[in-house]
Design a protein around this motif. Structure first.
Motif, short mmCIF file in Angstrom:
data_model
loop_
_atom_site.label_atom_id
_atom_site.label_comp_id
_atom_site.label_asym_id
_atom_site.label_seq_id
_atom_site.Cartn_x
_atom_site.Cartn_y
_atom_site.Cartn_z
N ARG A 118 0.93 -1.20 -0.05
CA ARG A 118 0.04 -0.09 0.11
C ARG A 118 0.87 1.12 -0.10
O ARG A 118 1.68 1.19 0.44
CB ARG A 118 -1.30 0.26 1.48
CG ARG A 118 -2.36 -1.03 0.89
CD ARG A 118 -2.54 -0.96 2.37
NE ARG A 118 -4.00 -2.38 2.00
CZ ARG A 118 -5.06 -2.77 3.12
NH1 ARG A 118 -5.18 -1.57 4.27
NH2 ARG A 118 -5.34 -2.84 2.66
N VAL B 224 -0.15 4.30 0.93
CA VAL B 224 -1.18 5.14 1.56
C VAL B 224 -1.79 4.57 2.85
O VAL B 224 -1.54 3.57 3.32
CB VAL B 224 -2.45 5.95 0.49
CG1 VAL B 224 -2.53 6.90 -0.43
CG2 VAL B 224 -3.57 4.48 0.14
N ASP B 225 -2.00 5.49 3.55
CA ASP B 225 -1.97 5.06 4.90
C ASP B 225 -3.20 4.71 5.28
O ASP B 225 -3.91 5.01 4.50
CB ASP B 225 -1.69 6.03 6.26
CG ASP B 225 -2.74 7.09 6.27
OD1 ASP B 225 -3.85 7.63 5.58
OD2 ASP B 225 -2.01 8.64 6.62
N PRO B 226 -3.92 3.61 6.19
CA PRO B 226 -4.90 2.87 7.04
C PRO B 226 -6.64 3.67 6.30
O PRO B 226 -7.42 3.45 5.38
CB PRO B 226 -4.79 2.46 7.74
CG PRO B 226 -3.77 2.29 8.26
CD PRO B 226 -3.10 3.35 7.73
N GLU B 227 -6.21 4.76 6.52
CA GLU B 227 -7.31 5.93 6.73
C GLU B 227 -7.47 6.75 5.73
O GLU B 227 -8.73 6.47 5.06
CB GLU B 227 -6.95 7.29 7.46
CG GLU B 227 -7.16 7.77 9.21
CD GLU B 227 -6.19 6.72 9.42
OE1 GLU B 227 -4.67 6.81 9.21
OE2 GLU B 227 -5.64 5.80 11.11
N TYR C 56 -7.15 5.09 2.46
CA TYR C 56 -7.09 3.75 1.62
C TYR C 56 -8.41 3.66 1.94
O TYR C 56 -9.23 3.65 1.15
CB TYR C 56 -6.21 2.50 2.37
CG TYR C 56 -6.68 1.22 1.90
CD1 TYR C 56 -5.95 0.78 0.51
CD2 TYR C 56 -7.80 0.24 2.36
CE1 TYR C 56 -6.17 -0.34 0.46
CE2 TYR C 56 -8.02 -0.91 1.46
CZ TYR C 56 -7.36 -1.18 0.50
OH TYR C 56 -7.23 -2.32 -0.61
#
Ligand SMILES: CC(=O)SCCNC(=O)CCNC(=O)[C@H](O)C(C)(C)COP(=O)(O)OP(=O)(O)OC[C@H]1O[C@@H](n2cnc3c(N)ncnc32)[C@H](O)[C@@H]1OP(=O)(O)O
Length: 167
Positions: free
Chosen positions: A126, A128-131, A133
């Motif tokens: 990934r 991008v960070d989880p938020e 995403y």
């Protein structure tokens, strides 16, 4: 010596030429073909390269998030490959990205040598960070689904390399 291409913003009458550039590449599954309406809707993302009044290349910049955009539909006609048209289009799109304010440029491509020469590096996992995403999952755009590497679009992206460039 071949004429220098003029790189300019695309206009609605260019859609026919853009579709003609994409058609053979879509047939060989290098690019994804879209309906005409999608090109009209996205025309402001596009730049074209023109030589002696003829469109010989195209490319688009699609913004995905505050700091992130994607290079899409970068294509040069077979007769004009290897004369710097693709490089000139990519440089113009990177300049557009800087103006808009994004800092990271993604692309999904078979042309890894070309993009490496323009400062892109291969990424895994990934970007991008989880938020972010989770927010991007709300998009209906197929290209965003490809960026997220969702299972349902994996058949479209088989063999492509995920690459990123920091501006
Ligand atoms: C995110 C996406 O859209 S991914 C999809 C990318 N597009 C595709 O895969 C579609 C099929 N491919 C293409 O249409 C083209 O091959 C492109 C767009 C990738 C490159 O277009 P070209 O106009 O051939 O690029 P350009 O000429 O700038 O560079 C190609 C090579 O020509 C050479 N070259 C560059 N400038 C010149 C020049 N002025 N004179 C002679 N040769 C040159 C370079 O050696 C370059 O080598 P590299 O590919 O290893 O960097």
């Amino acid at each position: 010596m071949p004429s220098q291409p003029e790189i300019r913003r695309a206009r609605t009458p260019d859609v026919r030429a853009i579709r003609d550039l994409v058609a053979p590449l879509a047939e060989s599954r290098v690019l994804v073909s879209k309906d005409a309406v999608a090109y009209f809707e996205g025309i402001q993302e596009f730049r074209v390269a023109e030589i002696d009044g003829v469109v010989v290349g195209c490319g688009a910049l699609h913004v995905m998030w505050e700091d992130l955009a994607e290079i899409r539909t970068l294509a040069v006609s077979r007769d004009h490959l290897g004369h710097g048209v693709g490089g000139a289009l990519l440089r113009a799109l990177l300049e557009d990205a800087r103006e808009i304010g994004v800092e990271r440029i993604f692309c999904l491509t078979f042309e890894t040598d070309f993009f490496t020469r323009h400062g892109f590096t291969e990424i895994e996992g990934r970007a991008v960070d989880p938020e972010v995403y989770a927010e991007l999952l709300r998009s209906y755009d197929e290209g965003v689904a490809e960026f997220l590497d969702l299972e349902r679009v994996k058949p479209n992206t088989l063999g492509n390399t995920r690459m990123l460039r920091q501006l």
